[in-house]
Design a protein around this motif. Structure first.
Motif, PDB file in Angstrom:
ATOM      1  N   ARG A 258      29.862  26.933  45.754  1.00  0.00           N
ATOM      2  CA  ARG A 258      28.392  28.001  45.567  1.00  0.00           C
ATOM      3  C   ARG A 258      28.977  29.278  45.046  1.00  0.00           C
ATOM      4  O   ARG A 258      28.633  29.745  44.119  1.00  0.00           O
ATOM      5  CB  ARG A 258      27.928  27.910  46.960  1.00  0.00           C
ATOM      6  N   LEU A 259      29.948  29.748  45.546  1.00  0.00           N
ATOM      7  CA  LEU A 259      30.598  31.216  45.160  1.00  0.00           C
ATOM      8  C   LEU A 259      31.008  31.027  43.726  1.00  0.00           C
ATOM      9  O   LEU A 259      30.803  32.075  42.893  1.00  0.00           O
ATOM     10  CB  LEU A 259      31.706  31.527  46.125  1.00  0.00           C
ATOM     11  N   ALA A 260      31.685  30.158  43.347  1.00  0.00           N
ATOM     12  CA  ALA A 260      32.356  29.988  41.906  1.00  0.00           C
ATOM     13  C   ALA A 260      31.178  29.671  40.977  1.00  0.00           C
ATOM     14  O   ALA A 260      31.091  30.313  39.849  1.00  0.00           O
ATOM     15  CB  ALA A 260      33.167  28.500  41.836  1.00  0.00           C
ATOM     16  N   ARG A 261      30.143  29.003  41.404  1.00  0.00           N
ATOM     17  CA  ARG A 261      28.871  28.773  40.345  1.00  0.00           C
ATOM     18  C   ARG A 261      28.344  30.083  40.019  1.00  0.00           C
ATOM     19  O   ARG A 261      27.715  30.375  39.173  1.00  0.00           O
ATOM     20  CB  ARG A 261      27.990  27.684  41.036  1.00  0.00           C
TER      21      ARG A 261
ATOM     22  N   PRO B  37      31.344  33.453  34.724  1.00  0.00           N
ATOM     23  CA  PRO B  37      32.769  33.310  33.857  1.00  0.00           C
ATOM     24  C   PRO B  37      33.903  33.848  34.685  1.00  0.00           C
ATOM     25  O   PRO B  37      35.130  33.770  34.377  1.00  0.00           O
ATOM     26  CB  PRO B  37      32.347  34.470  32.886  1.00  0.00           C
ATOM     27  N   LEU B  38      33.522  34.280  36.086  1.00  0.00           N
ATOM     28  CA  LEU B  38      34.667  34.858  36.776  1.00  0.00           C
ATOM     29  C   LEU B  38      34.884  33.777  37.907  1.00  0.00           C
ATOM     30  O   LEU B  38      35.688  33.978  38.772  1.00  0.00           O
ATOM     31  CB  LEU B  38      34.214  35.900  37.722  1.00  0.00           C
ATOM     32  N   ALA B  39      34.503  32.530  37.713  1.00  0.00           N
ATOM     33  CA  ALA B  39      34.575  31.410  38.638  1.00  0.00           C
ATOM     34  C   ALA B  39      36.053  31.048  38.917  1.00  0.00           C
ATOM     35  O   ALA B  39      36.638  31.030  40.010  1.00  0.00           O
ATOM     36  CB  ALA B  39      33.967  30.008  38.259  1.00  0.00           C
ATOM     37  N   PRO B  40      37.047  31.260  37.674  1.00  0.00           N
ATOM     38  CA  PRO B  40      38.369  30.988  38.166  1.00  0.00           C
ATOM     39  C   PRO B  40      39.058  32.029  38.970  1.00  0.00           C
ATOM     40  O   PRO B  40      40.104  31.607  39.964  1.00  0.00           O
ATOM     41  CB  PRO B  40      38.918  31.030  36.755  1.00  0.00           C
ATOM     42  N   LEU B  41      38.761  33.260  38.857  1.00  0.00           N
ATOM     43  CA  LEU B  41      39.241  34.037  39.816  1.00  0.00           C
ATOM     44  C   LEU B  41      38.723  34.043  41.203  1.00  0.00           C
ATOM     45  O   LEU B  41      39.290  34.239  42.339  1.00  0.00           O
ATOM     46  CB  LEU B  41      38.779  35.619  39.516  1.00  0.00           C
ATOM     47  N   VAL B  42      37.330  33.582  41.472  1.00  0.00           N
ATOM     48  CA  VAL B  42      36.976  33.196  42.903  1.00  0.00           C
ATOM     49  C   VAL B  42      37.611  32.046  43.582  1.00  0.00           C
ATOM     50  O   VAL B  42      38.130  32.133  44.651  1.00  0.00           O
ATOM     51  CB  VAL B  42      35.555  32.784  42.671  1.00  0.00           C
TER      52      VAL B  42
END
Length: 211
Positions: free
Chosen positions: A139-142, A146-151
């Motif tokens: 959920r947080l990555a979604r 575009p910052l999903a890889p960092l999450v």
């Protein structure tokens, strides 16, 4: 040439203190610029309809810079309570709780099943042993776009694991439309990753970035 003429040459009527300072001297009788606002001067500003809760917010940020975590907590939580829908105010209020040692208070207020990833990062800083509910990481990555890889990398590091694969550099991130809390936590994530890899030069470059 008189002081009045000098003042006019500087761009119009100015105070005697400003004129003296422009000529290289000290402001007369305390007149003229007084430098950056400190917490005491911010206390002198009366909050009105248009300024609340921003005076309290500015005061809290100033107290943080001065290392007064208790007073920062009071001001920043007051500001966040007045505008509960503002993610930036909630984020800085959470930071004040963390820095003032109010970890239990922070963990009681941040909701892993609802809050966005910058607050979850602070929650994991406050309680490193916390196990997030199933599906929270996706959920947080979604929501991070575009910052999903960092999450994903941040959540792995919170579990004591290294990020999977190489992370994008700061200049490669799409930061359009991101909030200040998102940019700050993106920066903290990259700093942690580079520190873990022992890349001192990269750490120094990140530390000098303007946000």
């Amino acid at each position: 040439m008189t002081d009045a003429t000098d003042a006019t040459a500087l761009g119009g009527p100015v105070s005697a203190g400003d004129a003296a300072e422009a000529k290289g001297g000290a402001p007369a009788d305390g007149a003229g610029p007084r430098g950056p606002l400190d917490a005491e001067r911010l206390d002198e500003i009366e909050e009105g309809t248009d300024t609340a809760p921003w005076v309290a917010y500015a005061r809290g940020r100033r107290h943080l810079l001065d290392g007064r975590t208790g007073r920062a907590h009071t001001a920043l939580t007051e500001a966040a309570a007045r505008l509960p829908g503002r993610a930036d105010l909630a984020y800085h209020a959470a930071w004040s709780r963390l820095l003032d040692g109010r970890r239990t208070e922070l963990t009681a207020r941040v909701r892993p099943d609802r809050d966005r990833w910058p607050l979850i990062c602070l929650l994991l800083d406050a309680d490193p042993d916390l196990v997030l509910p199933s599906g929270t990481d996706e959920r947080l990555a979604r929501e991070a776009g575009p910052l999903a890889p960092l999450v994903r990398a941040r959540l792995r590091m919170a579990e004591g694991r290294r990020p999977a694969g190489d992370l994008p550099g700061w200049e490669q991130l799409d930061l359009r439309g991101t909030t200040l809390p998102e940019r700050l936590e993106a920066l903290r994530t990259l700093l942690a990753a580079e520190l873990g890899r022992g890349r001192e030069r990269a750490v120094g470059q990140l530390a000098r970035l303007p946000l």
